[in-house]
Design an enzyme around this catalytic site. Sequence first.
Site, PDB file in Angstrom:
ATOM      1  N   THR A   1     -32.888  47.292   9.913  1.00 39.22           N
ATOM      2  CA  THR A   1     -31.443  47.494   9.752  1.00 39.22           C
ATOM      3  C   THR A   1     -31.112  48.831   9.079  1.00 39.22           C
ATOM      4  O   THR A   1     -30.016  49.344   9.264  1.00 39.22           O
ATOM      5  CB  THR A   1     -30.817  46.355   8.929  1.00 39.22           C
ATOM      6  OG1 THR A   1     -31.472  46.290   7.654  1.00 39.22           O
ATOM      7  CG2 THR A   1     -30.925  45.031   9.643  1.00 39.22           C
TER       8      THR A   1
ATOM      9  N   HIS B   1     -38.891  34.297  11.276  1.00 37.44           N
ATOM     10  CA  HIS B   1     -39.329  33.662  10.030  1.00 37.44           C
ATOM     11  C   HIS B   1     -38.875  32.195   9.913  1.00 37.44           C
ATOM     12  O   HIS B   1     -38.410  31.761   8.844  1.00 37.44           O
ATOM     13  CB  HIS B   1     -38.825  34.465   8.818  1.00 37.44           C
ATOM     14  CG  HIS B   1     -38.924  35.961   9.004  1.00 37.44           C
ATOM     15  ND1 HIS B   1     -39.942  36.562   9.695  1.00 37.44           N
ATOM     16  CD2 HIS B   1     -38.102  36.980   8.592  1.00 37.44           C
ATOM     17  CE1 HIS B   1     -39.753  37.888   9.707  1.00 37.44           C
ATOM     18  NE2 HIS B   1     -38.650  38.155   9.050  1.00 37.44           N
TER      19      HIS B   1
ATOM     20  N   ASP C   1     -44.768  41.533   9.018  1.00 40.94           N
ATOM     21  CA  ASP C   1     -43.501  42.022   8.431  1.00 40.94           C
ATOM     22  C   ASP C   1     -43.694  43.295   7.612  1.00 40.94           C
ATOM     23  O   ASP C   1     -42.831  43.674   6.819  1.00 40.94           O
ATOM     24  CB  ASP C   1     -42.792  40.960   7.585  1.00 40.94           C
ATOM     25  CG  ASP C   1     -41.354  41.369   7.281  1.00 40.94           C
ATOM     26  OD1 ASP C   1     -40.744  42.049   8.111  1.00 40.94           O
ATOM     27  OD2 ASP C   1     -40.855  41.026   6.192  1.00 40.94           O
TER      28      ASP C   1
END
Length: 297
Positions: free
Chosen positions: A78, A182, A252
């Site tokens: 993001t 997740h 991640d």
Amino acid sequence: MSQFVVDADWLHWHQSPSVPHFKVPQGAVDAHCHVFGPGDQFPFAPQRKYTPCDASKDQLWALRDHLGFSRNVIVQATCHGADNRALVNALNHSNGLARGVATVTESITDEELQRLHEAGVRGVRFNFVKRLVDALPFDALKVIADKIKPLGWHIVIYFEAQELPELYEFFTALPTTVVVDHMGRPDVSQPVDGPEFALFLKLLAENENFWSKVSCPERISKVGPTGSYEDVVPFARTVVERFPDRVLWGTDWPHPNMKSHMPDDGHLVDMIPKIAPTQALQKKLLIDNPMRLYWAD
Ligand code: 0GY
């Protein structure tokens, strides 16, 4: 000197992760990771909610090799907004060993989508986590979903468990394969057979187009690394055992917005046999499923 000042409380990714004891099978895919910048080359987006340290493609490839993986799926972070240049640059320099999930707006053209496809993008991410983005309205997301569907792409959704009831109807109306990040961020202090996780399992059970990443124990766990993230295991294992053909796993890396600690990526890999206890499940999780979703063409 970089034009960007890293957030004061930003935790840098682990500089010397351990070599995992668990040897991943040859051809394994790390199906959830990111690149950040480098900011001087690929500036972070003005509307970002955080300013990270750099995490380049070459540093990602070094981690891939260190952990024994063969491929990566890079998810647009993001902090780069809908500017996918860092992602595309990484894909273009991956020798075909990375595929991507982009962030786009509803004004994207078919030509721009085609260029992303040629670079290796196979999905878009819809993010509903309020601390990360000002989410696009449903109408805009529907426009994007209809635009990407003809390319055979999927939609990755990121939300937290308490948001699922109000988003459920929108999610189940999506016209493509949908991958949940997740495990929908369960509250693992609640029972694995309790009502909150039951809604997530129902989403997967009743909608065969839904997949789940069984990733991010470091974010979800209450017991943390000293407790080996054990409280996440029953949740992830349930999902893997019930939906073995619709699960993905990822590190991640570089672990944006971790506040409590920075995980050792080698320790995260060592969790795989706990959540996928047989070789057959591990092969589906790490090879068959991601290859089907990202490298079918
Ligand atoms: C993740 C989780 C997080 C951040 C992002 O794109 C992102 O900024 O995905 C988070 O802060 O929970 O999947 O990396």
